[in-house]
Design a protein around this motif. Structure first.
Motif, PDB file in Angstrom:
ATOM      1  N   THR A 121       0.822  -1.213   0.000  1.00 41.84           N
ATOM      2  CA  THR A 121       0.000   0.000   0.000  1.00 41.84           C
ATOM      3  C   THR A 121       0.849   1.253   0.000  1.00 41.84           C
ATOM      4  O   THR A 121       0.514   2.244  -0.661  1.00 41.84           O
ATOM      5  N   VAL A 122       1.986   1.232   0.697  1.00 45.32           N
ATOM      6  CA  VAL A 122       2.779   2.468   0.829  1.00 45.32           C
ATOM      7  C   VAL A 122       4.136   2.415   0.139  1.00 45.32           C
ATOM      8  O   VAL A 122       4.731   3.458  -0.122  1.00 45.32           O
ATOM      9  N   PHE A 123       4.643   1.229  -0.169  1.00 49.57           N
ATOM     10  CA  PHE A 123       5.968   1.135  -0.778  1.00 49.57           C
ATOM     11  C   PHE A 123       5.890   0.692  -2.247  1.00 49.57           C
ATOM     12  O   PHE A 123       6.269   1.439  -3.133  1.00 49.57           O
ATOM     13  N   ASN A 124       5.428  -0.515  -2.469  1.00 49.12           N
ATOM     14  CA  ASN A 124       5.360  -1.050  -3.838  1.00 49.12           C
ATOM     15  C   ASN A 124       3.961  -0.797  -4.391  1.00 49.12           C
ATOM     16  O   ASN A 124       3.112  -1.675  -4.459  1.00 49.12           O
ATOM     17  N   ILE A 125       3.736   0.435  -4.823  1.00 47.09           N
ATOM     18  CA  ILE A 125       2.393   0.906  -5.156  1.00 47.09           C
ATOM     19  C   ILE A 125       2.037   0.552  -6.594  1.00 47.09           C
ATOM     20  O   ILE A 125       2.814   0.816  -7.516  1.00 47.09           O
ATOM     21  N   GLY A 126       0.854  -0.037  -6.775  1.00 45.47           N
ATOM     22  CA  GLY A 126       0.348  -0.314  -8.109  1.00 45.47           C
ATOM     23  C   GLY A 126       0.171  -1.775  -8.440  1.00 45.47           C
ATOM     24  O   GLY A 126      -0.285  -2.106  -9.538  1.00 45.47           O
ATOM     25  N   MET A 127       0.492  -2.683  -7.504  1.00 48.90           N
ATOM     26  CA  MET A 127       0.270  -4.103  -7.733  1.00 48.90           C
ATOM     27  C   MET A 127      -1.214  -4.427  -7.580  1.00 48.90           C
ATOM     28  O   MET A 127      -1.987  -3.669  -6.980  1.00 48.90           O
ATOM     29  N   SER A 149       9.922  -4.188   6.090  1.00 47.57           N
ATOM     30  CA  SER A 149       9.520  -3.400   4.921  1.00 47.57           C
ATOM     31  C   SER A 149      10.552  -2.313   4.656  1.00 47.57           C
ATOM     32  O   SER A 149      10.977  -2.096   3.506  1.00 47.57           O
ATOM     33  N   TYR A 150      10.974  -1.635   5.714  1.00 45.39           N
ATOM     34  CA  TYR A 150      11.990  -0.580   5.591  1.00 45.39           C
ATOM     35  C   TYR A 150      13.311  -1.164   5.101  1.00 45.39           C
ATOM     36  O   TYR A 150      13.988  -0.575   4.244  1.00 45.39           O
ATOM     37  N   GLN A 151      13.689  -2.318   5.642  1.00 41.90           N
ATOM     38  CA  GLN A 151      14.925  -2.968   5.205  1.00 41.90           C
ATOM     39  C   GLN A 151      14.908  -3.244   3.706  1.00 41.90           C
ATOM     40  O   GLN A 151      15.878  -2.970   3.003  1.00 41.90           O
ATOM     41  N   LEU A 152      13.802  -3.792   3.222  1.00 40.03           N
ATOM     42  CA  LEU A 152      13.742  -4.181   1.817  1.00 40.03           C
ATOM     43  C   LEU A 152      13.791  -2.968   0.897  1.00 40.03           C
ATOM     44  O   LEU A 152      14.537  -2.955  -0.087  1.00 40.03           O
ATOM     45  N   VAL A 153      13.041  -1.933   1.238  1.00 37.99           N
ATOM     46  CA  VAL A 153      13.012  -0.737   0.400  1.00 37.99           C
ATOM     47  C   VAL A 153      14.382  -0.071   0.344  1.00 37.99           C
ATOM     48  O   VAL A 153      14.767   0.506  -0.677  1.00 37.99           O
ATOM     49  N   TYR A 185       7.041 -15.933  -6.403  1.00 30.95           N
ATOM     50  CA  TYR A 185       6.477 -14.783  -7.111  1.00 30.95           C
ATOM     51  C   TYR A 185       7.494 -13.649  -7.295  1.00 30.95           C
ATOM     52  O   TYR A 185       7.138 -12.472  -7.236  1.00 30.95           O
ATOM     53  N   GLY A 186       8.750 -14.034  -7.525  1.00 30.88           N
ATOM     54  CA  GLY A 186       9.768 -13.062  -7.902  1.00 30.88           C
ATOM     55  C   GLY A 186      10.086 -12.066  -6.807  1.00 30.88           C
ATOM     56  O   GLY A 186       9.915 -12.323  -5.618  1.00 30.88           O
ATOM     57  N   GLY A 187      10.565 -10.896  -7.233  1.00 32.54           N
ATOM     58  CA  GLY A 187      10.947  -9.868  -6.274  1.00 32.54           C
ATOM     59  C   GLY A 187       9.747  -9.341  -5.526  1.00 32.54           C
ATOM     60  O   GLY A 187       8.875  -8.705  -6.116  1.00 32.54           O
ATOM     61  N   SER A 188       9.709  -9.600  -4.241  1.00 29.70           N
ATOM     62  CA  SER A 188       8.538  -9.195  -3.451  1.00 29.70           C
ATOM     63  C   SER A 188       8.869  -9.257  -1.971  1.00 29.70           C
ATOM     64  O   SER A 188       9.922  -9.747  -1.574  1.00 29.70           O
ATOM     65  N   PHE A 189       7.937  -8.766  -1.168  1.00 30.85           N
ATOM     66  CA  PHE A 189       8.081  -8.876   0.281  1.00 30.85           C
ATOM     67  C   PHE A 189       7.107  -9.937   0.774  1.00 30.85           C
ATOM     68  O   PHE A 189       5.884  -9.782   0.666  1.00 30.85           O
ATOM     69  N   GLY A 190       7.651 -11.011   1.315  1.00 30.17           N
ATOM     70  CA  GLY A 190       6.804 -12.089   1.792  1.00 30.17           C
ATOM     71  C   GLY A 190       6.039 -12.730   0.651  1.00 30.17           C
ATOM     72  O   GLY A 190       6.430 -12.670  -0.516  1.00 30.17           O
ATOM     73  N   SER A 191       4.931 -13.359   0.976  1.00 31.69           N
ATOM     74  CA  SER A 191       4.110 -14.029  -0.026  1.00 31.69           C
ATOM     75  C   SER A 191       3.017 -13.069  -0.483  1.00 31.69           C
ATOM     76  O   SER A 191       1.914 -13.042   0.063  1.00 31.69           O
ATOM     77  N   ARG A 192       3.318 -12.304  -1.531  1.00 26.99           N
ATOM     78  CA  ARG A 192       2.367 -11.276  -1.955  1.00 26.99           C
ATOM     79  C   ARG A 192       1.088 -11.873  -2.529  1.00 26.99           C
ATOM     80  O   ARG A 192       0.040 -11.228  -2.504  1.00 26.99           O
TER      81      ARG A 192
END
Length: 447
Positions: free
Chosen positions: A172-178, A408-412, A355-362
């Motif tokens: 919702t706040v980092f990887n916007i548009g999925m 989330s902060y670590q990944l971004v 599911y490729g580059g992502s955070f957790g199981s999107r």
């Protein structure tokens, strides 16, 4: 004001504050990779009038340096001479009202810094607002649903945990548009309208439910498994098969209308395939496939690479909530369990189960709407236990939120990796903000 309403307000304020204090939209770090392809339909139709060939896109990639300069990312030429976008059309419909606002503004502003090309800053800002709006709409409707079964306190905590202790927050706040947050909202709407259908018997809810399922199909087709929810909903006056058949017989015209509406919505996706690939049914994920005979369920749930329960431990607690849910609403618990089993099997039967580059199981984000039911049941049950147990549980909830926000902060900020994490690297990087590229190379080579 009730606690659940306060939780919605807190969520909205925090999301707005966090999102617009990030640099994503200022630095044009949006509308790239998958997110850009989901969005691409809008400028293709409304600006460039080039849905079939997408000839405008290489110039856009060059201008804004999207996808690291890759001009044909997941765009597949067809024997018809046209080009198929791999991604489903549904996400663009959620973004459409906000896109039109941005486009109107850019046309009126007539500013060289904000050209009406579909990709300048106003369009990106509106994509941000689109996802914030729809996620909050989903939480709002989910609140109305949960309050019919659980206390206001349990509902409030459930909403906060879904938003801030799961990767719904990241998308919702980092990887916007999925597509996943929009699908989450659809699942929330489906729960509410299903409950209303069987509680009131009003035919309009059949039509609403059919429309929602149509949107589910064209947003993320594999999510159509959520149709289990309205088909087998265990409440109202239709608990036995004869009762349900009698109920449906009385609603035959509404069912027919709903079926037509569902097909009309589905035809948006099928029509796109017919227009570009020359056939109504086309598998756009040409280089990928399901492996139904060799599902990756254990990895999908428990792997350090992307395990759902590893990166979203609140999902494990929600799964445990099926036990108290069975005591409170047995038939509902069986339905949720069945949905969870089917979803886990389908999601982790995909060949690229991570599911490729992502955070957790999107791919499990949308299912969090359904898992809100056992999570709320768990919270309601825990609040009947002794005070020390309640305090311990609240501390665990706080830790889940903290872990989710920190990772989330670590990944971004590239203190961890988007894919292929292993046990050694996970525990080395756990809680750290000084991970170097050398650390990554050294530890990720350990297999």
């Amino acid at each position: 004001m009730s606690r659940s309403k306060i939780s919605l307000i807190v969520s909205a304020v925090m999301l707005l504050y966090i999102t617009f204090n990030l640099s994503n939209w200022r630095q044009r770090n949006m509308l790239y990779w998958d997110c850009g392809n989901y969005y691409m339909y809008l400028p293709a139709v409304f600006i460039y009038h080039d849905l079939a060939d997408l000839k405008f896109y290489p110039k856009i990639v060059e201008t804004y340096y999207l996808n690291n300069g890759q001009k044909d990312f997941n765009l597949y030429p067809q024997p018809t001479g046209h080009t198929v976008n791999k991604y489903a059309v549904g996400t663009s419909f959620f973004e459409l009202p906000f896109f039109l606002l941005a486009h109107g503004y850019c046309l009126l502003a007539n500013d060289k810094e904000m050209p009406p090309d579909g990709y300048s800053t106003p369009y990106m800002v509106m994509v941000v607002f689109s996802i914030l709006f729809w996620v909050m709409a989903g939480l709002y409707v989910l609140r109305k649903f949960l309050l019919r079964y659980f206390s206001d306190t349990a509902t409030a905590l459930t909403l906060l945990l879904l938003m801030f202790a799961t990767n719904l927050y990241f998308y919702t706040v980092f990887n916007i548009g999925m597509s996943h947050p929009f699908s989450f909202t659809l699942f929330c709407f489906l729960l509410y309208h299903t409950e209303r259908l069987y509680a009131t018997g009003h035919t309009r809810y059949i039509i609403y439910t059919a429309a929602i399922l149509g949107m589910v199909l064209i947003t993320r087709p594999t999510n159509i498994v959520v149709a289990l929810i309205p088909i087998f909903w265990p409440y109202g006056q239709t608990r036995t098969i004869p009762q349900r058949l009698q109920f449906l017989a009385q609603k035959k015209w509404a069912l027919l209308t709903g079926a037509i509406l569902f097909l009309l919505i589905a035809m948006i996706q099928f029509g796109y395939f017919r227009y570009t690939a020359g056939k109504w049914f086309h598998f756009s994920y040409e280089k990928e496939h399901f492996e139904f005979l060799q599902p990756h369920i254990i990895k999908g749930l428990f792997s350090y690479q992307k395990g759902w329960y590893v990166y979203t431990p609140i999902a494990f607690i929600a799964t445990l909530g099926l036990l108290p849910l069975a005591r409170q609403h047995r038939q509902l618990s069986l339905l949720v369990l069945s949905f969870l089993a089917f979803t886990v099997y389908i999601v982790f039967s995909w060949c690229v189960w991570s599911y490729g580059g992502s955070f957790g199981s999107r791919a499990m984000i949308e299912s969090l709407a359904i898992m809100a039911i056992p999570l709320a049941a768990f919270i309601q049950w825990i609040f009947t236990r002794p005070v020390p147990l309640r305090i311990i549980t609240l501390v665990i909830f706080a830790c889940c939120i903290t872990l989710n926000a920190f990772q989330s902060y670590q990944l971004v900020n590239n203190y961890t990796v988007w894919d292929h994490t292993n046990k050694a690297f996970y525990w080395y990087s756990f809680g750290r903000l000084d991970v170097t590229e050398e650390d990554k190379q050294r530890l990720l080579d350990e297999r």
